[in-house]
Design an enzyme around this catalytic site. Structure first.
Site, PDB file in Angstrom:
ATOM      1  N   ALA B 123       2.359   2.625   3.966  1.00 40.25           N
ATOM      2  CA  ALA B 123       1.111   2.180   3.342  1.00 40.25           C
ATOM      3  C   ALA B 123      -0.049   3.121   3.680  1.00 40.25           C
ATOM      4  O   ALA B 123      -0.938   3.353   2.854  1.00 40.25           O
ATOM      5  CB  ALA B 123       0.782   0.756   3.782  1.00 40.25           C
ATOM      6  N   GLU B 194      13.214   8.612   3.426  1.00 41.36           N
ATOM      7  CA  GLU B 194      13.094   8.263   4.845  1.00 41.36           C
ATOM      8  C   GLU B 194      13.224   9.526   5.709  1.00 41.36           C
ATOM      9  O   GLU B 194      14.104  10.351   5.468  1.00 41.36           O
ATOM     10  CB  GLU B 194      14.207   7.294   5.261  1.00 41.36           C
ATOM     11  CG  GLU B 194      14.276   6.005   4.478  1.00 41.36           C
ATOM     12  CD  GLU B 194      13.096   5.084   4.701  1.00 41.36           C
ATOM     13  OE1 GLU B 194      12.251   5.364   5.574  1.00 41.36           O
ATOM     14  OE2 GLU B 194      13.001   4.081   3.981  1.00 41.36           O
TER      15      GLU B 194
END
Lengths: 234, 234
Positions: B123, B194
């Site tokens: 975020a 990731e």
């Protein structure tokens, strides 16, 4: 109020095929008036293509679909509709478009009064909820606020899954919904696995699809909702 | 401008451990001033716990973390900061909080002027983008608009994956991002798998993490971004 809210449209059986018996039940004894399709959740699929797809899929249920995007006077079309059909795609774009057309209140009023029934899947099921705050979609456009049709007193999470791709470090669906239940401990969330749906008849809700839905609310442990009919507060 | 934007925080090695060498590079020669943590994306984790977790994780890099939520005068704290550390969690809540505190412009100005550097993950990486329109998060709160810090001229999609749980009928990540590229064919989207991250030094962007990021823009075919440094339009 008479709503059919589905997790998803497509299955191995075809487009909306798994839901045709439920859809036939929904439209039995439908009041006079057009079945109006809202294609606005479609983003990568054109609204024309989407309307044709849905018209073809619902013909076996005897439904003659008109698409709202082809109507010159949207408000007049909504005022005549006996059935709203709200397709999936991107919930943010769907809400943005319906809000921009100024139709949220009018659609909600017709469904609440029983003048029209409501069929929605995925984004179209989200739109029937108080807000779109439990959509899985990406906020590709600003919907001008998250409040939606508010036809049912709970939130829906479509395509509900507990799957977690190996190696993924982002949030799981359960974690995302736990975040919702933390910021809003009051509003219940119904997670609808693929192939399931809800039939809402006034304050009675039945789970369809032969497997349980899940109910999440605040800190309470997850509850499985079986096919039995539930009473909800309107 | 000096930013480190990461896909994720945790790995098998521990919390932020995989990124410590990059973080040490980011803070080398840091101007005088506090390292200010913004814990506002945390929802199910308390901001106190989150601040303690991050302080512990960044201590090995010699960073003494102060958390903005403990500051009585948030604007004054931002005005002194030499490093903004923006953690992951829920992007909608993060943006809502920073907007409500009235700090978006001030933070952006300090980073653009070089008075402060920026470290964000998940975020926190989304917040550095023009908007949060490519977040994966659930819109659990209304952020009051989707526009964000606008520090980089592209969107980031964190936890980028091409995985697709079997039986899932919802959109894949690629489909969601294709929807974004349809409604906004101009703004590029960088998908960060990731373990990867971007180091942004003014208009130069390096991909970190030993595997390519992906670049999506409009109709163009997906492009892999390797570790080579790219030039971007500011």
């Amino acid at each position: 109020m008479n709503l059919l809210l589905l997790s998803n449209s497509s299955s191995d059986a075809g487009y909306l095929t798994h839901a045709l018996p439920w859809i036939s039940d929904l439209v039995a004894g439908l009041p006079e008036g057009p079945a109006l399709f809202l294609p606005y959740a479609g983003v990568t699929r054109s609204w024309d293509d989407y309307a044709d797809l849905v018209a073809g899929a619902l013909a076996p249920a005897g439904i003659a679909v008109q698409s709202l995007h082809r109507e010159a006077d949207a408000a007049a079309a909504v005022a005549r509709a006996a059935l709203f059909i709200v397709g999936g795609g991107n919930t943010f774009q769907l809400l943005a478009q319906v809000r921009q057309l100024g139709l949220l209140t009018q659609i909600a009023r017709r469904v609440r009064s029983g003048q029209a029934r409501y069929l929605g899947w995925s984004a179209g099921a989200n739109l029937a909820c108080p807000t779109i705050r439990t959509t899985n979609d990406m906020p590709i456009v600003d919907p001008g606020g998250l409040d939606a049709l508010n036809l049912v007193p709970f939130q829906i999470n479509a395509h509900y899954t507990e799957a977690h791709p190996p190696g993924h470090r982002g949030e799981t669906r359960r974690q995302r919904l736990a975040e919702f239940c933390r910021v809003d401990p009051v509003t219940p969330v119904v997670g609808l696995p693929e192939g399931t749906g809800l039939h809402v008849l006034d304050t009675r809700v039945a789970v369809l699809g032969g497997q349980p839905a899940v109910l999440l609310q605040g800190d309470a442990p997850l509850r499985e909702l079986t096919a039995d009919t539930l009473e909800v507060q309107a």
